[in-house]
Scaffold this motif. Structure first.
Motif, mmCIF file in Angstrom:
data_model
loop_
_atom_site.group_PDB
_atom_site.id
_atom_site.type_symbol
_atom_site.label_atom_id
_atom_site.label_comp_id
_atom_site.label_asym_id
_atom_site.label_seq_id
_atom_site.Cartn_x
_atom_site.Cartn_y
_atom_site.Cartn_z
ATOM 1 N N ILE A 31 0.866 -1.183 0.000
ATOM 2 C CA ILE A 31 0.000 0.000 0.000
ATOM 3 C C ILE A 31 0.901 1.231 0.000
ATOM 4 N N ASN A 32 0.635 2.188 -0.893
ATOM 5 C CA ASN A 32 1.310 3.476 -0.812
ATOM 6 C C ASN A 32 0.303 4.479 -0.252
ATOM 7 N N PHE A 33 0.509 4.873 0.992
ATOM 8 C CA PHE A 33 -0.493 5.686 1.667
ATOM 9 C C PHE A 33 -0.565 7.117 1.139
ATOM 10 N N SER A 34 0.473 7.567 0.435
ATOM 11 C CA SER A 34 0.401 8.902 -0.155
ATOM 12 C C SER A 34 -0.522 8.919 -1.368
ATOM 13 N N LEU A 35 -0.805 7.743 -1.938
ATOM 14 C CA LEU A 35 -1.680 7.645 -3.107
ATOM 15 C C LEU A 35 -3.011 6.972 -2.768
ATOM 16 N N THR A 36 -3.266 6.759 -1.475
ATOM 17 C CA THR A 36 -4.483 6.073 -1.026
ATOM 18 C C THR A 36 -5.340 7.018 -0.186
ATOM 19 N N PRO A 37 -6.623 7.211 -0.537
ATOM 20 C CA PRO A 37 -7.496 8.057 0.284
ATOM 21 C C PRO A 37 -7.623 7.497 1.701
ATOM 22 N N THR A 38 -7.702 8.382 2.687
ATOM 23 C CA THR A 38 -7.828 7.952 4.081
ATOM 24 C C THR A 38 -9.021 7.029 4.279
ATOM 25 N N MET A 43 -9.924 -0.711 4.708
ATOM 26 C CA MET A 43 -10.145 -1.807 3.758
ATOM 27 C C MET A 43 -8.820 -2.365 3.237
ATOM 28 N N LYS A 44 -7.897 -1.468 2.875
ATOM 29 C CA LYS A 44 -6.612 -1.899 2.327
ATOM 30 C C LYS A 44 -5.799 -2.661 3.379
ATOM 31 N N TYR A 64 5.643 0.129 9.634
ATOM 32 C CA TYR A 64 6.462 1.057 8.858
ATOM 33 C C TYR A 64 5.865 1.150 7.458
ATOM 34 N N ALA A 65 5.494 2.371 7.035
ATOM 35 C CA ALA A 65 4.690 2.500 5.822
ATOM 36 C C ALA A 65 5.273 3.472 4.801
ATOM 37 N N ALA A 66 5.256 3.064 3.528
ATOM 38 C CA ALA A 66 5.635 3.950 2.430
ATOM 39 C C ALA A 66 4.581 5.036 2.263
ATOM 40 N N GLY A 67 5.028 6.240 1.967
ATOM 41 C CA GLY A 67 4.095 7.344 1.739
ATOM 42 C C GLY A 67 3.473 7.899 2.994
ATOM 43 N N CYS A 68 4.009 7.510 4.152
ATOM 44 C CA CYS A 68 3.474 7.983 5.437
ATOM 45 C C CYS A 68 4.291 9.211 5.857
ATOM 46 N N GLN A 73 -1.705 11.118 8.749
ATOM 47 C CA GLN A 73 -1.648 9.795 8.134
ATOM 48 C C GLN A 73 -1.315 8.721 9.156
ATOM 49 N N ARG A 74 -0.329 9.002 10.010
ATOM 50 C CA ARG A 74 0.057 8.015 11.022
ATOM 51 C C ARG A 74 -1.113 7.699 11.955
#
Length: 285
Positions: A31-38, A43-44, A64-68, A73-74
């Protein structure tokens, strides 16, 4: 018990540590959280958690998350995880800190990620291991030098502009499974363009003996080193380590690029999850 997750844009690696220190590993789609709506976080995350890791006996989760990038976001990621692990204490950080802890543990260094995206930072073992300086990665449109998306973008562009040899161009379209219009439609009209573009790094792997591909990989890594590593090294001459599928797959080119820039690679890990799990056992008890 503790769960540790390293969530990249393409793959998420999970580790579960039981009370005896035994570690179990699982893998799922990233999951890239910078490209995923909150609104889609819950669901993801639910679809990525291994079924056998779902347990009310989990006490701690380190994610530990990419795009966080932001505290918002955290907090949203932690709230989504809490739905599935209501009794756990949850700590969410970006994937760069996870890479740094995996690479250097209780020592300082320059930590780099070269996978679907790319990133680099100065790491200090003080205060539980923290990032003290970093270069903004800027994502696959403005940055991510050396990454799968950066390499894929160059390969796609060169093929569609007629800059590759006829033999390599034929192989490219066979790999793509569509024509120019189909590729452009997939890039500009559908979701997850970064992952689609990065998928052409597999084409680079399959044709790694080609001098054309080797030049693209070299130039991509050289761009990463000059625009990221050199900015950090000039402030502090420390060992440099790399995490990620692209760094690992083309590490012979990476080492050549670093050598040509009068730098040395201290370590390359395909995935940080095993070293990261050991870091938590040894240093964050």
């Amino acid at each position: 018990m503790m769960i540790i997750a390293d969530c990249g844009a393409t793959t998420i690696d999970w580790a579960r540590i039981d009370r005896k220190g035994n570690i179990s590993f699982r893998k799922n789609s990233g999951i890239n959280f910078s490209l995923t709506p909150t609104s889609e976080y819950e669901m993801k995350i639910k679809s990525s958690i291994p079924i056998d890791f779902m347990s009310d006996t989990i006490n701690d989760i380190c994610f530990y998350a990419a795009g966080c990038r932001t505290e918002e976001q955290r907090s949203a990621i932690a709230a989504a995880l809490q739905k599935f692990f209501p009794e756990a204490e949850i700590d969410v950080n970006n994937d760069l800190l996870g890479a740094a802890r995996a690479l250097f543990g209780n020592s300082p260094g320059v930590a780099c990620i070269i996978g679907t995206g790319s990133n680099a930072c100065l790491y200090s073992p003080e205060s539980g291991g923290q990032i003290t300086n970093s270069v903004p990665p800027l994502g696959y449109i403005l940055g991510d030098e050396g990454s799968g998306s950066f390499i894929g973008k160059r390969i796609i562009s060169d093929a569609l502009k007629g800059l590759l040899s006829s033999k390599l161009t034929a192989s490219f379209f066979e790999f793509a499974g569509t024509d120019k219009d189909g590729i452009l439609s997939r890039v500009y009209e559908e979701t997850d363009a970064n992952r689609y573009i990065a998928s052409f790094a597999m084409f680079a792997r399959e044709n790694r003996q080609s001098s054309e591909i080797q030049n693209i990989i070299y130039q991509s890594f050289d761009c990463f080193v000059k625009r990221n590593v050199m900015q950090l090294i000039k402030k502090s001459p420390l060992p440099v380590g790399f995490v990620g599928s692209i760094a690992h797959s083309f590490q012979h080119v990476l080492r050549k690029v670093m050598d040509d820039n009068r730098l040395e690679v201290s370590i390359v890990l395909q995935s940080p999850i095993e070293a990261l799990a050991n870091y938590h056992i040894n240093y964050l008890k």
